[in-house]
Design an enzyme around this catalytic site. Structure first.
Site, short mmCIF file in Angstrom:
data_model
loop_
_atom_site.label_atom_id
_atom_site.label_comp_id
_atom_site.label_asym_id
_atom_site.label_seq_id
_atom_site.Cartn_x
_atom_site.Cartn_y
_atom_site.Cartn_z
N LYS A 212 0.84 -1.20 0.00
CA LYS A 212 0.00 0.00 0.00
C LYS A 212 0.87 1.25 0.00
O LYS A 212 1.85 1.34 0.73
CB LYS A 212 -0.92 0.01 1.22
N HIS A 236 -1.84 7.88 1.02
CA HIS A 236 -2.08 7.82 2.46
C HIS A 236 -3.09 8.88 2.90
O HIS A 236 -2.98 9.45 3.98
CB HIS A 236 -0.76 7.99 3.24
N ASP A 267 -7.10 4.08 -3.49
CA ASP A 267 -7.53 4.65 -2.22
C ASP A 267 -7.32 6.16 -2.26
O ASP A 267 -6.20 6.61 -2.49
CB ASP A 267 -6.70 4.00 -1.10
N GLY A 268 -8.40 6.89 -2.03
CA GLY A 268 -8.24 8.34 -1.96
C GLY A 268 -9.41 9.11 -2.53
O GLY A 268 -9.63 9.12 -3.73
N GLY A 290 -12.14 5.48 3.37
CA GLY A 290 -11.70 5.70 4.73
C GLY A 290 -12.54 6.67 5.53
O GLY A 290 -13.44 6.28 6.27
#
Length: 342
Positions: A212, A236, A267-268, A290
């Site tokens: 990741k 991140h 992711d984001g 997230g």
């Protein structure tokens, strides 16, 4: 469950740490890390949002697609949707501490399972962060993926072994956590990994291994060369390096370089089912979400997490029908068009 009431309760429980804004775009919380914002100016958080906004969906309704299939299989697990819960820790200093690490990650893992998908758990300076994640996943029959920080080799190997003993679906390392100062301050240093060190860690477990924090095509190739089963294209959440590009900005070139070599997750900035579909069209096999699930957990517990995941799935289904997309396992880039000026 009522979305308005869920968000209102979450706003009260997260007061001082997250405003539960109408649109979670990092503007109000820029620089609040620890907290829920992005690092420094918040530019990397904003880049995730802008990169997705740079693409629009071509609406097509004259076609033969009558039903949308959102099911996928990842790491031997049949999932109802290509949407997984991202790893999140630091409830005390990022989210205010109204929930314990144990309670929060149990809500994430249980809520994901209720919605027919899986959650990831994270690692941090407090041993309770990783341990409670493993406990929650084990209680759900291994329905989850623990992510380890880029610690010293021997420490990381021990943590991978503990994950295997818990019966998890896969394991991983967020290599983009290499610069987290809080880990060093707590006497648990992290650092970048050489390709050889990464291969050593991949070889230390029989489980599928996720890397990741991949943001370039060359590092995607390095990860797969090391034996990884998959990568997560991610900055991140904009929380480690200011002025990094958005995940959707770099995903196409990464997908062109490594598509077919393993699982590609992104992711984001996922805030809607349309965002999920954009990522799939850009080359991802599935996505992580997230911050919205923090609102779900604080506003409605595991049921709140499941509610928001089901909402994303419903939005994804609608977007698929309106773009002529029959299956999430075969999403054409033809459904996308660049926004004006891109």
């Amino acid at each position: 469950m009522d979305l308005k009431m869920l968000r209102q309760k979450a706003r009260e429980e997260l007061k001082g740490f997250c405003r539960v804004c109408p649109v979670c775009d990092g503007r109000v919380c820029a620089g609040e890390a620890p907290g829920m914002g992005g690092m420094g100016t918040g530019a990397s958080f904003a880049a995730n949002m802008a990169a997705l906004a740079a693409w629009r969906l071509n609406m097509r309704t004259l076609h033969e697609v009558k039903a949308a299939d959102t099911a996928v299989t990842l790491f031997g697990r049949a999932l109802a949707m290509p949407i997984l819960a991202a790893p999140m820790t630091g409830v005390l200093y990022n989210m205010g501490g109204k929930l314990s690490e144990e309670a929060f990650i149990a809500m994430i893992i249980d809520g994901a399972a209720q919605a027919g998908t899986i959650g990831l758990c994270g690692d941090g300076a407090d041993p309770a962060m990783y341990g409670s994640g493993l406990q929650a996943i084990e209680a759900r029959g291994g329905c989850g993926i623990p992510i380890v920080k880029p610690r010293a080799q021997a420490v990381a190997k021990d943590m991978l072994a503990r994950a295997a003993a818990a019966g998890v679906a896969a394991v991983g390392m967020d290599v983009d956590g290499a610069g987290l100062l809080v880990m060093a301050l707590k006497g648990q240093p992290v650092s970048p990994k050489t390709p050889r060190e990464l291969a050593e860690l991949v070889g230390a477990t029989q489980l599928p291994f996720l890397v990741k924090g991949i943001m370039t095509a060359d590092e995607a190739s390095i990860a797969f060369d090391a034996g990884a089963a998959g990568i997560v294209v991610s900055n991140h959440g904009g929380r480690v390096l200011d002025h990094a590009p958005g995940a959707a900005e770099v995903l196409p070139e990464i997908a062109r370089a490594v598509k077919g070599r393993g699982v590609i997750l992104a992711d984001g900035g996922v805030r809607s089912g349309a965002d999920v579909l954009k990522y799939l069209a850009l080359g991802a096999d599935a996505v992580l979400v997230g911050r919205p699930l923090v609102v779900g957990a604080f506003g409605g517990g595991a049921d709140g997490v499941a509610f928001l995941l089901d909402k994303l799935k419903a939005e994804l289904t609608a977007a698929m029908l309106l773009t002529g997309t029959a299956s999430v396992r075969n999403v054409s880039p033809r459904i996308l068009r660049p926004a004006p000026g891109i």
